[in-house]
Scaffold this motif. Structure first.
Motif, mmCIF file in Angstrom:
data_model
loop_
_atom_site.group_PDB
_atom_site.id
_atom_site.type_symbol
_atom_site.label_atom_id
_atom_site.label_comp_id
_atom_site.label_asym_id
_atom_site.label_seq_id
_atom_site.Cartn_x
_atom_site.Cartn_y
_atom_site.Cartn_z
ATOM 1 N N LEU A 122 -4.272 3.154 -4.229
ATOM 2 C CA LEU A 122 -4.517 4.689 -4.104
ATOM 3 C C LEU A 122 -5.964 4.869 -3.358
ATOM 4 O O LEU A 122 -5.798 6.160 -3.060
ATOM 5 C CB LEU A 122 -5.394 4.176 -5.706
ATOM 6 N N TYR A 123 -6.146 4.194 -2.391
ATOM 7 C CA TYR A 123 -7.266 4.391 -1.628
ATOM 8 C C TYR A 123 -7.854 3.910 -0.619
ATOM 9 O O TYR A 123 -8.276 4.484 0.876
ATOM 10 C CB TYR A 123 -8.858 3.901 -2.398
ATOM 11 N N HIS A 124 -5.659 4.091 0.633
ATOM 12 C CA HIS A 124 -5.793 3.320 1.368
ATOM 13 C C HIS A 124 -5.932 4.650 2.237
ATOM 14 O O HIS A 124 -6.187 4.476 3.714
ATOM 15 C CB HIS A 124 -4.655 2.733 1.615
ATOM 16 N N ALA A 142 -9.216 -1.082 1.309
ATOM 17 C CA ALA A 142 -8.509 0.287 1.330
ATOM 18 C C ALA A 142 -9.226 0.491 2.386
ATOM 19 O O ALA A 142 -8.818 1.209 3.832
ATOM 20 C CB ALA A 142 -9.579 1.404 0.102
ATOM 21 N N ARG A 143 -10.331 0.471 2.877
ATOM 22 C CA ARG A 143 -10.651 0.604 4.538
ATOM 23 C C ARG A 143 -9.918 -0.524 5.068
ATOM 24 O O ARG A 143 -9.831 0.091 6.688
ATOM 25 C CB ARG A 143 -12.078 0.237 4.340
ATOM 26 N N ILE A 144 -10.286 -1.584 5.027
ATOM 27 C CA ILE A 144 -9.115 -2.293 5.615
ATOM 28 C C ILE A 144 -7.121 -2.012 6.035
ATOM 29 O O ILE A 144 -7.273 -1.779 7.466
ATOM 30 C CB ILE A 144 -9.258 -3.658 5.070
ATOM 31 N N HIS A 173 0.611 -1.369 -0.110
ATOM 32 C CA HIS A 173 -0.561 -0.204 -0.198
ATOM 33 C C HIS A 173 0.550 1.092 0.542
ATOM 34 O O HIS A 173 -0.007 2.890 -0.625
ATOM 35 C CB HIS A 173 -1.051 -0.218 1.029
ATOM 36 N N ASP A 174 1.343 1.328 0.374
ATOM 37 C CA ASP A 174 2.606 2.645 0.505
ATOM 38 C C ASP A 174 3.851 2.375 -0.658
ATOM 39 O O ASP A 174 4.836 3.496 -0.104
ATOM 40 C CB ASP A 174 3.334 2.797 2.071
ATOM 41 N N SER A 205 -13.197 12.938 3.887
ATOM 42 C CA SER A 205 -11.707 14.379 4.643
ATOM 43 C C SER A 205 -10.361 13.899 3.840
ATOM 44 O O SER A 205 -9.446 14.482 3.902
ATOM 45 C CB SER A 205 -12.356 14.745 5.588
ATOM 46 N N GLY A 206 -10.793 12.581 3.008
ATOM 47 C CA GLY A 206 -9.009 11.720 2.745
ATOM 48 C C GLY A 206 -8.779 12.418 1.798
ATOM 49 O O GLY A 206 -9.766 13.001 0.631
#
Ligand code: FE2
Length: 514
Positions: free
Chosen positions: A414-416, A438-440, A363-364, A423-424
């Motif tokens: 992309l969405y994490h 992404a929510r997880i 993710h990063d 507000s993200g």
């Protein structure tokens, strides 16, 4: 179709043939039928029954026809009737023949239904019977040969069916041990064996009892003397050919299962003698199944080897990126691990878990494009610097997007950093617009950040980190993912405390000052 059904069909065909030689109808003058033994029940000429006994087969026994009775007993012969005529005045003749391996009598009746019809003499009737007998016996022989072919075709069909089932079943499985188990079960069914075992290249024996669809571990391999078993296994390893053997009460068939590394596992199937010996057909079928099974296992091993290699390369890459920021070393690895646990707790499909772990791991990855002086800045970031940091999800997406096999992680990457309240970043998605992966990742990412020591603060305790996440539930953090994460974490900490401490060393050196 069973062999018994096939036999019944053959008999019926023969009877139809003889019936076809009859000349039905009111003007029939000659008819031929079978009067026979138990295998060929009495079937007098229809013409005779119709004209003579009223069409009732039972009338033969009750009303009697001396000639047919004699024919059924096998004692009737040409010339046994006075002037070749029965008591009703019909010309009759009988001849013994062999049908389906048993004795049968062919008899023929001739009689004019009305005056003026030409009549055959006794010699003509006998010639007629001879011709019919040769024809019927010829058909009988062809049917017998066909029965052999039919059995062979039937056996081949059943073997093909089993092989087809095997391909269907194995196609769904990737675990090599499970493939082996299915293979052994199918081999046992294919050759009707009660016991089977697999001998590994290290001479370990894994034995099974097989009964229909069920397969269970057995205490002992097939009861071959050790020396004979040794010879069989060595022979197959050397020749890589299917072999048959027998010892005591056991019939044995065995063949090679060649793996990716060219090692040979030997599969042995055995059944108690009393059943017929293994045939060339059994050997060919086993050879086909083992060649196919070996290919499938090799493919699975290759697939697993490639999967492990990709994972190791990716982990090495991610670890290198994590090293850019000394304070977040191991962050991605832990992210992947916790994302998988959380997804599992949420009841997501097993097939998705691996993808979510990959997404958590990667993710990063976009941080590779962030200047180190911003990424590792010890103090508070300026707005401009934070804007640069906020580019890492899109950078990660752009790095991975061209790689076909990483398509399944793109949403997570992309969405994490998207928040349920919108507000993200990078797109300001709201609530369910944010993909579940992404929510997880956002939950576990937050937890790992809070429980890691940074340049400006020490790590928070587990409890404090969870409290902070709980406060942000529904606004900055997805509620469902957060609850699932809490449950998964609790289970993990309780059931594997040592593993937890090893993965989260910072959690034990915490400070709860926010
Ligand atoms: Fe991030």
């Amino acid at each position: 179709m069973s062999a018994a059904n096939s036999m019944a069909t053959d008999e019926s065909l023969l009877h139809d043939l003889v019936g076809g030689l009859s000349l039905p109808g009111p003007d029939a003058t000659v008819s031929v039928g079978i009067v026979g033994s138990r295998a060929h029940p009495p079937q007098p000429p229809a013409h005779c029954l119709r004209a003579c006994l009223g069409g009732d087969p039972n009338a033969i026994a009750t009303h009697g026809c001396a000639f047919l009775k004699a024919a059924a007993a096998g004692t009737a012969a040409a010339g046994s009737l006075p002037e070749g005529r029965c008591e009703k005045g019909y010309r009759a003749a009988a001849q013994q023949t062999v049908l389906g391996g048993g004795a049968a009598i062919l008899c023929t009746l001739e009689g004019a239904q009305h005056a003026g019809m030409p009549q055959l003499g006794g010699a003509d009737l006998i010639r007629h019977l001879d011709a019919v007998s040769r024809l019927v016996q010829g058909v009988d022989r062809i049917l017998a040969e066909n029965a052999g072919f039919a059995d062979e075709v039937l056996q081949n069909y059943e073997q093909l069916n089993l092989i087809f089932d095997l391909t269907q079943q194995i196609a769904q499985v990737t675990d090599v041990v499970e493939i082996e188990r299915i293979l052994i079960q199918r081999v046992a069914r294919l050759v009707e064996a009660e016991r089977a075992c697999i001998v590994t290249p290290a001479d370990e024996y894994h034995a099974y009892e097989v009964a229909g669809e069920s397969i269970s571990c057995a205490a002992e391999p097939p009861q071959l003397p050790v020396a004979q078993l040794r010879e069989l296994v060595d022979g197959i390893r050397h020749t890589r050919q299917v072999q048959v053997s027998a010892a005591g009460n056991w019939q044995v068939i065995a063949g090679p299962l060649v793996r990716l590394d060219d090692s040979v596992h030997v599969i042995i199937a055995a059944r108690q003698s009393g059943a017929h010996a293994f045939t060339a057909g059994d050997m060919m079928a086993l050879e086909s199944v083992l060649a196919f099974g070996g290919q499938i296992i090799s493919n699975s091993e290759l697939h697993e080897r490639l999967r492990r290699m990709s994972m190791e390369v990716t982990r090495a890459l991610v670890a290198a990126i994590d090293k850019k920021d000394h304070y977040t070393s191991g962050h991605s690895e832990r992210g992947g691990f916790l994302a998988r646990l959380t997804a599992q707790e949420m009841g997501l499909p097993v097939s998705e878990l691996q993808n979510i772990e990959w997404a958590g791991l990667l993710h990063d990855v976009g941080k590779i494009g962030i200047p180190e002086d911003i990424l590792c800045k010890p103090g508070k970031l300026t707005n401009e610097e934070f804007d640069v940091i906020k580019q890492h999800p899109r950078m990660g997406y752009e790095i991975l997007q061209p790689i076909g096999s990483f398509q399944m992680v793109l949403d997570g990457v992309l969405y994490h950093h998207e928040y349920p309240d919108g507000s993200g970043y990078p797109e300001g998605l709201v609530g369910d617009e944010i993909p579940v992966v992404a929510r997880i990742i956002h939950v576990v990412d937050t937890f790992d950040a809070l429980t890691s020591t940074r340049s400006y603060r020490k790590a928070f305790s587990i409890e404090k980190a969870c409290d902070i996440i709980r406060e942000d539930k529904g606004t900055r953090i997805d509620a469902e993912a957060a609850e699932a994460f809490f449950r998964a974490l609790e289970t993990y900490m309780t059931t594997e405390p040592e593993d937890f401490t090893a993965r989260f060393p910072c959690a034990s050196e915490h400070s709860d000052d926010r």
